[in-house]
Design a protein around this motif. Structure first.
Motif, PDB file in Angstrom:
ATOM      1  N   THR A 281       0.809  -1.216   0.000  1.00  0.00           N
ATOM      2  CA  THR A 281       0.000   0.000   0.000  1.00  0.00           C
ATOM      3  C   THR A 281       0.842   1.265   0.000  1.00  0.00           C
ATOM      4  OG1 THR A 281      -1.753  -1.214   1.118  1.00  0.00           O
ATOM      5  CG2 THR A 281      -1.868   1.202   1.198  1.00  0.00           C
TER       6      THR A 281
ATOM      7  N   ASP B 261       2.424   2.370  -3.335  1.00  0.00           N
ATOM      8  CA  ASP B 261       1.537   2.697  -4.457  1.00  0.00           C
ATOM      9  C   ASP B 261       1.662   4.185  -4.797  1.00  0.00           C
ATOM     10  OD1 ASP B 261      -1.026   1.806  -6.087  1.00  0.00           O
ATOM     11  OD2 ASP B 261      -1.483   3.751  -5.176  1.00  0.00           O
TER      12      ASP B 261
ATOM     13  N   GLN C   2      -0.334   6.342  -6.181  1.00  0.00           N
ATOM     14  CA  GLN C   2      -1.468   7.187  -5.793  1.00  0.00           C
ATOM     15  C   GLN C   2      -1.496   7.431  -4.290  1.00  0.00           C
ATOM     16  OE1 GLN C   2      -4.519   4.773  -7.838  1.00  0.00           O
ATOM     17  NE2 GLN C   2      -5.106   6.680  -8.879  1.00  0.00           N
TER      18      GLN C   2
ATOM     19  N   GLN D  62      -6.191   0.865  -3.153  1.00  0.00           N
ATOM     20  CA  GLN D  62      -7.407   1.591  -3.533  1.00  0.00           C
ATOM     21  C   GLN D  62      -8.334   1.818  -2.342  1.00  0.00           C
ATOM     22  OE1 GLN D  62      -7.839   3.197  -6.444  1.00  0.00           O
ATOM     23  NE2 GLN D  62      -5.759   2.477  -6.822  1.00  0.00           N
TER      24      GLN D  62
ATOM     25  N   LEU E  72      -6.832   4.553  -0.186  1.00  0.00           N
ATOM     26  CA  LEU E  72      -7.068   5.882  -0.759  1.00  0.00           C
ATOM     27  C   LEU E  72      -8.441   6.418  -0.365  1.00  0.00           C
ATOM     28  CD1 LEU E  72      -5.548   5.472  -4.326  1.00  0.00           C
ATOM     29  CD2 LEU E  72      -4.850   7.173  -2.620  1.00  0.00           C
TER      30      LEU E  72
END
Length: 147
Positions: A72, A75, A77, A130, A133
């Protein structure tokens, strides 16, 4: 002839300065989350920059903590979104008083606090990129609502 040399020199100077600007990465283009390790420094930075603190409470023996680091936090993003927060890693075994202050009982626990140390949002357990996020977005909304 001297005029063409001058034009060429100016063109070269413009090209070099534009290349130099392109090489400097923007805050959102970092390669890793900029983790702090001092609780006090994180609160001061948060106050100075008016940003919330994202604290990753982990332990060395926690497998899910290691997976969070490996999957995580690398990543792109997540790294980009982390720029909206002051990021702090706290080893709960080494910093028991801070972990106790926030009633941290499971790992990993990611706590979002304001610059006065007040909790605004909490995430318990591993989250893939994801999903994390989405949680970061909820934490920021909770921070803005409280501010």
């Amino acid at each position: 002839m001297p005029q063409s040399v001058l034009v060429f020199g100016l063109a070269a100077l413009v090209a070099l300065t534009s290349c130099a600007k392109e090489k400097k990465p923007a805050r959102a283009e970092r390669d890793a989350i900029a983790w702090l390790t001092s609780y006090e420094a994180a609160l001061k930075t948060a106050k100075d920059e008016r940003r919330p603190v994202m604290i990753d409470f982990y332990t060395d023996w926690c497998g899910w903590c290691k997976r969070l680091d490996a999957d995580t936090y690398v990543d792109k993003q997540v790294i980009s979104a982390s720029g909206d927060f002051v990021s702090l890693k706290i080893n709960a075994d080494a910093e028991r008083a801070i972990a106790a202050r926030y009633n941290i009982t499971g790992f990993p626990t990611i706590l979002f606090i304001d610059s006065s140390g007040q909790e605004v949002y909490r995430v318990v357990g591993y989250q893939p990129p994801q999903a994390f996020l989405v949680e970061m977005g909820k934490a920021m909304a909770a921070f803005k609502e409280k501010s």
